[in-house]
Design a protein around this motif. Structure first.
Motif, PDB file in Angstrom:
ATOM      1  N   GLU A  12      -1.907   3.639  27.743  1.00  0.00           N
ATOM      2  CA  GLU A  12      -1.916   4.699  28.374  1.00  0.00           C
ATOM      3  C   GLU A  12      -3.620   4.654  28.749  1.00  0.00           C
ATOM      4  OE1 GLU A  12      -2.663   7.127  30.147  1.00  0.00           O
ATOM      5  OE2 GLU A  12      -1.162   8.179  29.194  1.00  0.00           O
ATOM      6  N   GLY A  13      -5.190   5.235  29.169  1.00  0.00           N
ATOM      7  CA  GLY A  13      -6.108   5.337  29.741  1.00  0.00           C
ATOM      8  C   GLY A  13      -6.148   5.057  30.940  1.00  0.00           C
ATOM      9  N   PHE A  14      -4.547   5.998  31.609  1.00  0.00           N
ATOM     10  CA  PHE A  14      -4.592   5.605  32.875  1.00  0.00           C
ATOM     11  C   PHE A  14      -5.425   7.015  33.717  1.00  0.00           C
ATOM     12  CE2 PHE A  14      -2.150   2.089  32.113  1.00  0.00           C
ATOM     13  CZ  PHE A  14      -2.185   1.498  32.489  1.00  0.00           C
ATOM     14  N   GLY A  15      -5.274   7.797  32.972  1.00  0.00           N
ATOM     15  CA  GLY A  15      -5.317   9.906  33.185  1.00  0.00           C
ATOM     16  C   GLY A  15      -6.986   9.992  33.616  1.00  0.00           C
ATOM     17  N   SER A  16      -7.864   8.748  32.993  1.00  0.00           N
ATOM     18  CA  SER A  16      -8.866   8.650  33.066  1.00  0.00           C
ATOM     19  C   SER A  16      -9.082   9.193  34.727  1.00  0.00           C
ATOM     20  CB  SER A  16      -9.427   8.819  32.693  1.00  0.00           C
ATOM     21  OG  SER A  16      -9.827   7.182  31.543  1.00  0.00           O
ATOM     22  N   LEU A  17      -8.727   7.993  35.261  1.00  0.00           N
ATOM     23  CA  LEU A  17      -8.583   7.626  36.593  1.00  0.00           C
ATOM     24  C   LEU A  17      -8.482   8.258  37.438  1.00  0.00           C
ATOM     25  CD1 LEU A  17      -7.123   4.224  36.032  1.00  0.00           C
ATOM     26  CD2 LEU A  17      -8.819   4.533  35.615  1.00  0.00           C
ATOM     27  N   ASP A  18      -9.560   7.998  38.679  1.00  0.00           N
ATOM     28  CA  ASP A  18      -9.415   8.579  40.027  1.00  0.00           C
ATOM     29  C   ASP A  18      -9.005   8.190  41.270  1.00  0.00           C
ATOM     30  OD1 ASP A  18     -11.260   6.431  42.048  1.00  0.00           O
ATOM     31  OD2 ASP A  18     -12.657   6.451  40.954  1.00  0.00           O
ATOM     32  N   ALA A  19      -7.547   8.426  41.664  1.00  0.00           N
ATOM     33  CA  ALA A  19      -6.428   7.944  42.882  1.00  0.00           C
ATOM     34  C   ALA A  19      -7.281   6.932  43.226  1.00  0.00           C
ATOM     35  CB  ALA A  19      -6.300   9.181  43.761  1.00  0.00           C
ATOM     36  N   GLU A  20      -8.466   6.667  44.189  1.00  0.00           N
ATOM     37  CA  GLU A  20      -8.286   5.676  44.598  1.00  0.00           C
ATOM     38  C   GLU A  20      -8.315   3.292  43.488  1.00  0.00           C
ATOM     39  OE1 GLU A  20     -12.126   2.819  46.323  1.00  0.00           O
ATOM     40  OE2 GLU A  20     -11.879   5.284  46.951  1.00  0.00           O
ATOM     41  N   ARG A  33       4.044  -8.565  37.519  1.00  0.00           N
ATOM     42  CA  ARG A  33       5.311  -8.408  37.479  1.00  0.00           C
ATOM     43  C   ARG A  33       5.527  -9.517  38.490  1.00  0.00           C
ATOM     44  NH1 ARG A  33       9.352  -6.460  40.074  1.00  0.00           N
ATOM     45  NH2 ARG A  33       8.169  -5.314  41.548  1.00  0.00           N
ATOM     46  N   GLN A  34       5.648  -9.541  39.622  1.00  0.00           N
ATOM     47  CA  GLN A  34       5.765 -10.731  40.906  1.00  0.00           C
ATOM     48  C   GLN A  34       5.363 -11.675  40.988  1.00  0.00           C
ATOM     49  OE1 GLN A  34       4.081  -9.114  44.758  1.00  0.00           O
ATOM     50  NE2 GLN A  34       5.672  -6.919  44.507  1.00  0.00           N
ATOM     51  N   GLN A  35       4.677 -12.174  39.993  1.00  0.00           N
ATOM     52  CA  GLN A  35       4.406 -13.495  38.946  1.00  0.00           C
ATOM     53  C   GLN A  35       5.686 -13.467  38.205  1.00  0.00           C
ATOM     54  OE1 GLN A  35       0.243 -14.262  39.672  1.00  0.00           O
ATOM     55  NE2 GLN A  35      -0.433 -13.304  40.499  1.00  0.00           N
ATOM     56  N   ASN A  36       6.251 -12.945  38.057  1.00  0.00           N
ATOM     57  CA  ASN A  36       7.497 -12.958  36.532  1.00  0.00           C
ATOM     58  C   ASN A  36       6.485 -12.717  35.198  1.00  0.00           C
ATOM     59  OD1 ASN A  36       9.123 -13.521  38.464  1.00  0.00           O
ATOM     60  ND2 ASN A  36       8.988 -15.876  38.444  1.00  0.00           N
ATOM     61  N   ARG A  37       5.415 -12.156  35.196  1.00  0.00           N
ATOM     62  CA  ARG A  37       5.042 -11.197  33.782  1.00  0.00           C
ATOM     63  C   ARG A  37       5.240 -10.288  33.556  1.00  0.00           C
ATOM     64  NH1 ARG A  37       2.944 -15.633  35.566  1.00  0.00           N
ATOM     65  NH2 ARG A  37       0.408 -15.961  34.681  1.00  0.00           N
ATOM     66  N   MET A  38       5.673  -9.942  32.862  1.00  0.00           N
ATOM     67  CA  MET A  38       5.935  -9.049  31.949  1.00  0.00           C
ATOM     68  C   MET A  38       4.847  -8.113  31.793  1.00  0.00           C
ATOM     69  SD  MET A  38       9.512  -7.964  28.950  1.00  0.00           S
ATOM     70  CE  MET A  38       8.528  -8.872  27.895  1.00  0.00           C
ATOM     71  N   ILE A  39       5.441  -6.577  32.171  1.00  0.00           N
ATOM     72  CA  ILE A  39       3.842  -5.873  31.701  1.00  0.00           C
ATOM     73  C   ILE A  39       4.719  -4.325  31.234  1.00  0.00           C
ATOM     74  CG2 ILE A  39       2.467  -5.107  32.558  1.00  0.00           C
ATOM     75  CD1 ILE A  39       2.374  -6.774  35.239  1.00  0.00           C
ATOM     76  N   GLY A  40       4.818  -4.101  29.926  1.00  0.00           N
ATOM     77  CA  GLY A  40       4.915  -3.131  29.550  1.00  0.00           C
ATOM     78  C   GLY A  40       3.548  -1.856  29.558  1.00  0.00           C
ATOM     79  N   ILE A  41       3.814  -0.443  30.000  1.00  0.00           N
ATOM     80  CA  ILE A  41       2.770   0.201  30.114  1.00  0.00           C
ATOM     81  C   ILE A  41       3.774   1.846  29.458  1.00  0.00           C
ATOM     82  CG2 ILE A  41       1.227   1.666  32.171  1.00  0.00           C
ATOM     83  CD1 ILE A  41       1.954  -0.521  33.506  1.00  0.00           C
ATOM     84  N   ILE A  42       2.282   2.407  28.523  1.00  0.00           N
ATOM     85  CA  ILE A  42       2.569   3.484  28.253  1.00  0.00           C
ATOM     86  C   ILE A  42       2.202   4.456  28.963  1.00  0.00           C
ATOM     87  CG2 ILE A  42       1.690   5.153  26.596  1.00  0.00           C
ATOM     88  CD1 ILE A  42       2.851   3.060  24.576  1.00  0.00           C
ATOM     89  N   THR A  43       2.287   5.583  28.800  1.00  0.00           N
ATOM     90  CA  THR A  43       1.930   6.066  30.465  1.00  0.00           C
ATOM     91  C   THR A  43       1.905   8.208  30.018  1.00  0.00           C
ATOM     92  OG1 THR A  43       0.356   6.477  32.717  1.00  0.00           O
ATOM     93  CG2 THR A  43       3.149   5.933  32.700  1.00  0.00           C
ATOM     94  N   HIS A  44       1.528   8.638  30.672  1.00  0.00           N
ATOM     95  CA  HIS A  44       1.680  10.274  31.028  1.00  0.00           C
ATOM     96  C   HIS A  44       1.883  11.059  32.369  1.00  0.00           C
ATOM     97  CE1 HIS A  44       3.180  10.569  27.054  1.00  0.00           C
ATOM     98  NE2 HIS A  44       2.048   9.934  25.929  1.00  0.00           N
ATOM     99  N   ARG A  51       6.552   4.461  40.190  1.00  0.00           N
ATOM    100  CA  ARG A  51       6.444   3.577  40.796  1.00  0.00           C
ATOM    101  C   ARG A  51       6.703   2.293  39.949  1.00  0.00           C
ATOM    102  NH1 ARG A  51       0.660   3.110  44.213  1.00  0.00           N
ATOM    103  NH2 ARG A  51       1.420   1.263  44.688  1.00  0.00           N
ATOM    104  N   LEU A  52       6.959   2.465  39.272  1.00  0.00           N
ATOM    105  CA  LEU A  52       7.676   1.522  37.863  1.00  0.00           C
ATOM    106  C   LEU A  52       9.009   1.208  38.310  1.00  0.00           C
ATOM    107  CD1 LEU A  52       6.141   2.306  34.783  1.00  0.00           C
ATOM    108  CD2 LEU A  52       5.103   0.345  36.540  1.00  0.00           C
ATOM    109  N   PRO A  53       9.059   0.219  38.458  1.00  0.00           N
ATOM    110  CA  PRO A  53      10.825  -0.138  38.202  1.00  0.00           C
ATOM    111  C   PRO A  53      11.843   0.271  37.741  1.00  0.00           C
ATOM    112  CG  PRO A  53       9.973  -2.286  38.454  1.00  0.00           C
ATOM    113  CD  PRO A  53       8.595  -1.237  37.847  1.00  0.00           C
ATOM    114  N   THR A  54      11.157  -0.261  36.757  1.00  0.00           N
ATOM    115  CA  THR A  54      12.516   0.510  35.108  1.00  0.00           C
ATOM    116  C   THR A  54      11.418   0.840  34.588  1.00  0.00           C
ATOM    117  OG1 THR A  54      13.178  -1.831  35.809  1.00  0.00           O
ATOM    118  CG2 THR A  54      13.894  -0.779  33.920  1.00  0.00           C
ATOM    119  N   GLN A  55      12.033   1.507  33.737  1.00  0.00           N
ATOM    120  CA  GLN A  55      11.392   2.445  32.877  1.00  0.00           C
ATOM    121  C   GLN A  55      12.194   3.391  31.375  1.00  0.00           C
ATOM    122  OE1 GLN A  55      10.452   6.307  35.158  1.00  0.00           O
ATOM    123  NE2 GLN A  55       9.054   5.629  36.316  1.00  0.00           N
ATOM    124  N   ILE A  56      11.389   3.163  30.114  1.00  0.00           N
ATOM    125  CA  ILE A  56      12.054   3.845  28.615  1.00  0.00           C
ATOM    126  C   ILE A  56      11.581   4.973  29.127  1.00  0.00           C
ATOM    127  CG2 ILE A  56      12.810   2.983  26.686  1.00  0.00           C
ATOM    128  CD1 ILE A  56      12.466  -0.063  27.555  1.00  0.00           C
TER     129      ILE A  56
END
Length: 72
Positions: A12-20, A33-44, A51-56
């Protein structure tokens, strides 16, 4: 001594960011991700989640929680 980081987990922490700034962060995460890195994100933040291609997704239920896997 070097170490290679092949995955990243962000909580998380993304809710405090402005749109830009959110757009900049999203582009950086996509480039990783395009460099074959696995990135897990918890977000509301819907704008990021869409924009995430796969979601749990975790769904709370009176009988207990359940998860679903969604691929966009």
């Amino acid at each position: 001594m070097g170490a290679e980081l092949g995955s990243l987990f962000l909580d998380e922490g993304f809710g405090s960011l402005d749109a830009e700034t959110l757009e900049s962060v999203t582009q950086i995460l996509e480039s990783l991700r395009q460099q074959n890195r696995m990135i897990g994100i918890i977000t509301h933040v819907s704008a990021l989640g869409e924009r995430l291609p796969t979601q749990i997704k975790v769904h709370k239920d009176p009988s207990g929680s359940r998860i679903t896997l969604e691929t966009l």
